[in-house]
Design a protein around this motif. Structure first.
Motif, mmCIF file in Angstrom:
data_model
loop_
_atom_site.group_PDB
_atom_site.id
_atom_site.type_symbol
_atom_site.label_atom_id
_atom_site.label_comp_id
_atom_site.label_asym_id
_atom_site.label_seq_id
_atom_site.Cartn_x
_atom_site.Cartn_y
_atom_site.Cartn_z
ATOM 1 N N HIS A 198 -21.420 1.057 -42.509
ATOM 2 C CA HIS A 198 -20.289 0.131 -42.548
ATOM 3 C C HIS A 198 -19.926 -0.352 -41.134
ATOM 4 C CE1 HIS A 198 -19.074 0.245 -46.773
ATOM 5 N NE2 HIS A 198 -19.286 1.561 -46.770
ATOM 6 N N LEU A 199 -19.941 0.569 -40.178
ATOM 7 C CA LEU A 199 -19.526 0.241 -38.814
ATOM 8 C C LEU A 199 -20.469 -0.756 -38.138
ATOM 9 C CD1 LEU A 199 -18.562 3.828 -37.569
ATOM 10 C CD2 LEU A 199 -16.986 2.012 -38.249
ATOM 11 N N ILE A 200 -21.741 -0.737 -38.534
ATOM 12 C CA ILE A 200 -22.712 -1.613 -37.863
ATOM 13 C C ILE A 200 -23.150 -2.771 -38.762
ATOM 14 C CG2 ILE A 200 -23.536 0.312 -36.464
ATOM 15 C CD1 ILE A 200 -26.118 0.258 -38.210
ATOM 16 N N SER A 201 -22.367 -3.030 -39.800
ATOM 17 C CA SER A 201 -22.730 -4.092 -40.743
ATOM 18 C C SER A 201 -22.390 -5.470 -40.182
ATOM 19 C CB SER A 201 -21.999 -3.892 -42.071
ATOM 20 O OG SER A 201 -22.259 -4.965 -42.959
ATOM 21 N N ARG A 202 -23.189 -6.479 -40.563
ATOM 22 C CA ARG A 202 -22.882 -7.880 -40.261
ATOM 23 C C ARG A 202 -22.223 -8.583 -41.443
ATOM 24 N NH1 ARG A 202 -25.596 -10.656 -35.927
ATOM 25 N NH2 ARG A 202 -26.855 -9.237 -34.661
ATOM 26 N N ASP A 203 -22.060 -7.866 -42.523
ATOM 27 C CA ASP A 203 -21.420 -8.423 -43.717
ATOM 28 C C ASP A 203 -19.912 -8.189 -43.613
ATOM 29 O OD1 ASP A 203 -20.411 -9.090 -46.189
ATOM 30 O OD2 ASP A 203 -21.773 -7.801 -47.334
ATOM 31 N N PRO A 204 -19.100 -9.245 -43.484
ATOM 32 C CA PRO A 204 -17.655 -9.050 -43.335
ATOM 33 C C PRO A 204 -17.019 -8.257 -44.460
ATOM 34 C CG PRO A 204 -18.248 -11.324 -42.828
ATOM 35 C CD PRO A 204 -19.467 -10.677 -43.415
ATOM 36 N N GLU A 205 -17.586 -8.337 -45.652
ATOM 37 C CA GLU A 205 -17.017 -7.608 -46.787
ATOM 38 C C GLU A 205 -17.337 -6.113 -46.715
ATOM 39 O OE1 GLU A 205 -14.971 -9.229 -48.593
ATOM 40 O OE2 GLU A 205 -15.506 -11.116 -47.616
ATOM 41 N N MET A 206 -18.346 -5.781 -46.004
ATOM 42 C CA MET A 206 -18.787 -4.388 -45.899
ATOM 43 C C MET A 206 -18.361 -3.755 -44.566
ATOM 44 S SD MET A 206 -22.714 -3.023 -46.188
ATOM 45 C CE MET A 206 -23.112 -1.282 -46.000
#
Length: 534
Positions: free
Chosen positions: A157-165
């Motif tokens: 979650h911390l390194i996601s590029r998906d704003p929802e995630m």
């Protein structure tokens, strides 16, 4: 006579209008890496000068609001933030402000790329860069010390590029009894069944709307709390979206960073997971602090750059005594001195980012690891103090308009002031620098590194500058004898000024080799103003 109305400063694409940042990255990155990242930085520079400014303005106009109870009296402790603040989080995810470092697409150079993105992001973010700093630090803690469950869940979650995630993380260390002196932490962790629960008060918690946080506490055994601190992972809300044994006492009313939700919390049985070894919390969280301190330095350098961009644009528009400010020699000299400050700070930050990238990809040698430990507090404390000075000078460049809130200019100074407080004050970091200097022979290694770099400054036009820097470098070790604690700030600033001079000299020599001799003036300004007799 027709009424006169002054045109205010304007921003254009913050990548295209920053030739120094472009040149510095071009020098430090391999050609294929620079060519790969430059188009994305140009695109991001357009966002930073466009939509992000609208989001930041909305976040500043609508600061966080604490709603303790719902209409029927239930305790909810909701913290409501502006839509603009939420959009700035989305931009951070989409642009990989955290993710770029952990995807490691360009190996050891990924941190340099990421810090360039942070450099563009911070000044347009209404200080949303703060939760990004703690998020990055949290990701690194989990990567090094977290459980497999944390790596499989929180880390992604911390390194996601998906704003929802995408998740952000808090860092809860400050308590009533002590700020930097974490030895006075009063929060305790009680073992209940197979889990820990935390009890205590955190007096100052930034990014309080984050999904998770790392915090320090003492493990209680047989009704007595350990004298050693341990690090704990906390998720703020349960599966029903309710706060997890956490009560928001109040939001803080601050000088600056007004869009950033900062709260005082009570932990009343908050479920927590031990991270790392019991009693080794300070050592474990140091991983996070090393990241956040360098974020702070990057924010300081980019805050200076933004302030100077605005002052430079305004100097070409403001007519005084018959000509633009930019054509008055004294004003031009003032802007040139500020440019030297920005360049020196920027090179320090990029230098540290390059070392951090090498450390994280296991390509750093032992000397480079020790240098990074020494340079982190040095660069953070110096750039933070200079950010306050530069932003103050820039406000003067606007005259009375610099003091008027609805110009947006006072926020430059208000927000800069926190940079010398967050992640360790100047005095705390100066003492930390002394500890690093006397450990593992770090100081001799750094002095040798400076001498080697100076020996490679061979351009004839830089001979006098090299001699000046070398003379100041020779004086530095003498400061370490006697009452070093009393003079720790003096030592730290002297070392930082020398570091900036050496890095600027390297860059100027590179520019001269490309036929650009005008950059010599920035080194001259730095030497006149910043490399002082010990």
């Amino acid at each position: 006579m027709k009424a006169f109305f002054q045109q205010g400063p304007e921003l254009a694409n913050t990548w295209n209008t920053d030739p120094f940042l472009q040149a510095a990255l071009q020098r430090l990155l391999p050609v294929h890496v620079f060519d790969a990242v430059a188009p994305g930085l140009e695109y991001f520079g357009e966002r930073a000068a466009g939509e992000m400014l609208d989001y930041a303005a909305d976040a500043e106009r609508h600061p966080p609001e604490h709603i303790p109870y719902d209409p029927w009296g239930r305790r909810i402790d909701d913290i409501r933030v502006a839509d603009g603040w939420k959009q700035l989080h989305r931009v951070a995810a989409e642009e990989g402000i955290v993710a770029t470092a952990y995807e490691r697409e360009h190996g050891e150079h990924s941190r340099l790329h990421q810090f360039a993105r942070l450099y563009l992001y911070h000044p347009s973010s209404a200080i949303c860069s703060c939760p990004m700093a703690m998020t990055d630090g949290a990701a690194r803690v989990i990567e090094l010390h977290g459980s497999e469950t944390m790596r499989a869940n929180a880390f992604r979650h911390l390194i996601s590029r998906d704003p929802e995630m995408f998740w952000t993380s808090g860092q809860w260390m400050t308590e009533r009894a002590g700020g930097s002196d974490v030895s006075r932490t009063e929060t305790i962790a009680r073992k209940q069944d197979d889990a820990y629960r935390l009890f205590g008060t955190k007096w100052f918690t930034s990014a309080t709307t984050s999904q998770m946080a790392f915090t320090l506490a003492r493990i209680e055994e047989k009704n007595e709390a350990s004298s050693q601190l341990s690090l704990f992972y906390v998720e703020q809300r349960d599966e029903n979206g309710e706060l997890n044994g956490i009560r928001v006492n109040r939001l803080k009313d601050k000088l600056g960073t007004r869009a950033l939700p900062t709260a005082e919390l009570t932990l009343d049985g908050a479920p927590a997971i031990l991270v790392g070894e019991p009693g080794k919390g300070v050592r474990t969280i140091a991983t996070l602090l090393n990241i956040t301190r360098l974020y702070n330095a990057c924010s300081s350098a980019s805050q200076m750059r933004r302030a100077l961009m605005l002052a430079t644009d305004y100097a070409q528009k403001r007519i005084a005594f018959g000509k633009p400010l930019s054509e008055h020699p004294l004003h031009a000299e003032t802007l040139a001195a500020l440019e030297a400050e920005v360049q020196g700070a920027t090179l320090m930050v990029l230098h540290a980012a390059a070392l951090l990238g090498k450390e994280e990809t296991d390509t750093a040698n032992d000397t480079e690891r020790k240098l990074l430990r020494l340079l982190t507090p040095m660069i953070k404390l110096y750039t933070a103090k200079q950010a306050v000075a530069v932003c103050s000078e820039v406000l003067e460049c606007f005259g009375g308009a610099g003091y008027i809130e609805d110009t947006g200019l006072p926020a430059l100074l208000r927000d800069a002031q926190v940079l010398s407080i967050w992640e360790g004050t100047t005095n705390v970091l100066a003492l930390d620098l002394l500890r690093a200097a006397t450990k593992d022979e770090s100081l001799p290694l750094w002095l040798n590194d400076m001498h080697v770099r100076l020996s490679n400054i061979g351009h004839p036009e830089l001979a006098a500058a090299r001699e000046t820097i070398d003379a100041r470098l020779a004086e530095l070790p003498a400061l370490l004898f006697g009452d070093t604690e009393r003079h720790a700030r003096r030592i730290a600033f002297a070392a930082a000024r020398i570091l900036g001079a050496v890095l600027l000299a390297e860059h100027v020599q590179w520019e001269m080799a490309r036929g650009n001799h005008s950059t010599r003036t920035w080194l001259d300004h730095w030497l006149r103003g910043k490399v002082l007799p010990a």
